[in-house]
Design an enzyme around this catalytic site. Structure first.
Site, PDB file in Angstrom:
ATOM      1  N   LYS A 102      -1.534 -85.250   9.085  1.00 59.86           N
ATOM      2  CA  LYS A 102      -1.861 -86.051   7.913  1.00 59.86           C
ATOM      3  C   LYS A 102      -0.646 -86.886   7.549  1.00 59.86           C
ATOM      4  O   LYS A 102       0.489 -86.461   7.709  1.00 59.86           O
ATOM      5  CB  LYS A 102      -2.211 -85.163   6.720  1.00 59.86           C
ATOM      6  CG  LYS A 102      -3.402 -84.254   6.936  1.00 59.86           C
ATOM      7  CD  LYS A 102      -3.592 -83.363   5.741  1.00 59.86           C
ATOM      8  CE  LYS A 102      -4.734 -82.385   5.945  1.00 59.86           C
ATOM      9  NZ  LYS A 102      -4.890 -81.485   4.788  1.00 59.86           N
ATOM     10  N   MET A 156       6.225 -85.621  -1.773  1.00 65.26           N
ATOM     11  CA  MET A 156       5.198 -86.629  -1.481  1.00 65.26           C
ATOM     12  C   MET A 156       5.069 -87.651  -2.609  1.00 65.26           C
ATOM     13  O   MET A 156       3.971 -88.081  -2.954  1.00 65.26           O
ATOM     14  CB  MET A 156       3.840 -85.944  -1.233  1.00 65.26           C
ATOM     15  CG  MET A 156       3.869 -84.928  -0.113  1.00 65.26           C
ATOM     16  SD  MET A 156       2.405 -83.865  -0.050  1.00 65.26           S
ATOM     17  CE  MET A 156       2.614 -82.852  -1.520  1.00 65.26           C
ATOM     18  N   THR A 200      11.047 -74.258   2.752  1.00 59.96           N
ATOM     19  CA  THR A 200      10.409 -75.425   2.148  1.00 59.96           C
ATOM     20  C   THR A 200      11.380 -76.599   2.089  1.00 59.96           C
ATOM     21  O   THR A 200      12.596 -76.428   2.059  1.00 59.96           O
ATOM     22  CB  THR A 200       9.873 -75.089   0.747  1.00 59.96           C
ATOM     23  OG1 THR A 200       9.124 -76.197   0.260  1.00 59.96           O
ATOM     24  CG2 THR A 200      11.002 -74.778  -0.226  1.00 59.96           C
ATOM     25  N   ASP A 224       0.470 -79.881  12.355  1.00 61.11           N
ATOM     26  CA  ASP A 224       0.541 -81.075  11.518  1.00 61.11           C
ATOM     27  C   ASP A 224       1.541 -82.090  12.048  1.00 61.11           C
ATOM     28  O   ASP A 224       2.321 -81.816  12.970  1.00 61.11           O
ATOM     29  CB  ASP A 224       0.934 -80.684  10.083  1.00 61.11           C
ATOM     30  CG  ASP A 224      -0.229 -80.082   9.313  1.00 61.11           C
ATOM     31  OD1 ASP A 224      -1.381 -80.209   9.765  1.00 61.11           O
ATOM     32  OD2 ASP A 224       0.019 -79.480   8.242  1.00 61.11           O
ATOM     33  N   PRO A 230      11.632 -77.543   7.381  1.00 61.67           N
ATOM     34  CA  PRO A 230      11.668 -78.931   6.926  1.00 61.67           C
ATOM     35  C   PRO A 230      11.937 -79.979   7.999  1.00 61.67           C
ATOM     36  O   PRO A 230      11.837 -81.164   7.726  1.00 61.67           O
ATOM     37  CB  PRO A 230      12.804 -78.920   5.905  1.00 61.67           C
ATOM     38  CG  PRO A 230      13.718 -77.845   6.394  1.00 61.67           C
ATOM     39  CD  PRO A 230      12.830 -76.793   6.983  1.00 61.67           C
ATOM     40  N   ASP A 255       6.961 -74.945   4.120  1.00 61.62           N
ATOM     41  CA  ASP A 255       6.322 -73.655   3.853  1.00 61.62           C
ATOM     42  C   ASP A 255       4.864 -73.904   3.498  1.00 61.62           C
ATOM     43  O   ASP A 255       4.549 -74.787   2.686  1.00 61.62           O
ATOM     44  CB  ASP A 255       7.027 -72.932   2.705  1.00 61.62           C
ATOM     45  CG  ASP A 255       6.374 -71.598   2.397  1.00 61.62           C
ATOM     46  OD1 ASP A 255       6.704 -70.611   3.077  1.00 61.62           O
ATOM     47  OD2 ASP A 255       5.509 -71.545   1.495  1.00 61.62           O
TER      48      ASP A 255
END
Length: 251
Positions: free
Chosen positions: A66, A179, A127, A44, A21, A99
């Site tokens: 992204k 998100m 995660t 990423d 994380p 994750d």
């Protein structure tokens, strides 16, 4: 050892690695080793510089980050990069925050590799729901507060389907939205419509596990206002477990 791992020396190979994380110390030992061995690193936006520094300086690095409302590289192009580099016989690491199998689109990327008969492995990561809440002193479950937890994406699904809000209004439950910062007003309204108490405690965790971490707490009726104070990346937690933050915060 898996069949895919056995075939790793017969040609190109892709390791799908969850970087965790944010705190680089939360990277798994296997993730650390695999990153060191990579010839190509496809990574990423949320992967920290400390984790990127683990890679061999001679490894090719491809940024495909992204962020909200902007994709540096479209998903189909990311898939193609992985296929092409593996077909060149390279050992590729696809590095994602958190994750890869929890709202990370890792399954989509592996499907593409499978269709091209490319060998792969998956290295799980911590995660955000587990890491950020732990660093915020918010247990996802607690005998006095929640016996279940649900992870929900705040993004509209590819087919345009809406979240099944009625399934979220369960007693003794913790809701974690990934998100969802820009959707907080929508989330707030729908949860209240489904009967969740307007006074239900909630929290927004910004930059969870990183030194910049901030935690905003309040009631469900205040969720949209809390969101105006936070910036992405942020995790939204709704449930009485968030009331433990002041007592259990440590980071």
């Amino acid at each position: 050892m898996s069949t895919n791992a056995v075939n790793a020396n017969q040609g190109g190979f892709v390791s799908l690695v969850g970087a965790g994380p944010g705190d680089p110390d939360l990277l798994t030992v296997k993730g650390y080793r695999v990153i060191q061995q990579a010839e190509v690193l496809v990574y990423d936006r949320l992967v920290s510089e400390e984790i990127l520094a683990i890679a061999n300086p001679e490894a090719e690095r491809i940024y495909v980050g992204k962020q909200l409302d902007f994709h540096c590289v479209p998903q189909d192009q990311i898939n193609q990069i992985l296929v092409e580099k593996a077909q060149q016989g390279k050992r590729v690491v696809r590095l994602k925050g958190g994750d890869s199998f929890i709202f990370g689109r890792g399954g989509e990327e592996l499907e593409e590799l499978s269709e091209h008969n490319i060998s792969f492995e998956v290295v799980p990561g911590i995660t955000a729901a587990a890491g950020a809440t732990s660093y915020a002193g918010i247990p996802l479950t607690h005998r006095d507060h929640a016996q279940s937890v649900q992870f929900i994406t705040g993004h509209i699904q590819k087919n345009g389907q809406e979240i099944q809000w009625s399934s979220l209004a369960q007693p003794n439950n913790t809701l974690v939205f990934y998100m969802g910062l820009k959707q907080c007003r929508h989330i707030q309204a729908n949860l209240i419509e489904q009967g969740i108490d307007v006074d239900m405690p909630c929290a927004i965790i910004e930059n969870g596990t990183r030194k910049e971490q901030r935690v905003f707490t309040g009631k469900l009726s205040e969720l949209a206002n809390l969101a105006e104070q936070a910036v992405s990346p942020a995790l939204i937690v709704v449930g009485s477990v968030t009331s433990l933050h002041d007592k259990l915060k440590w980071f």
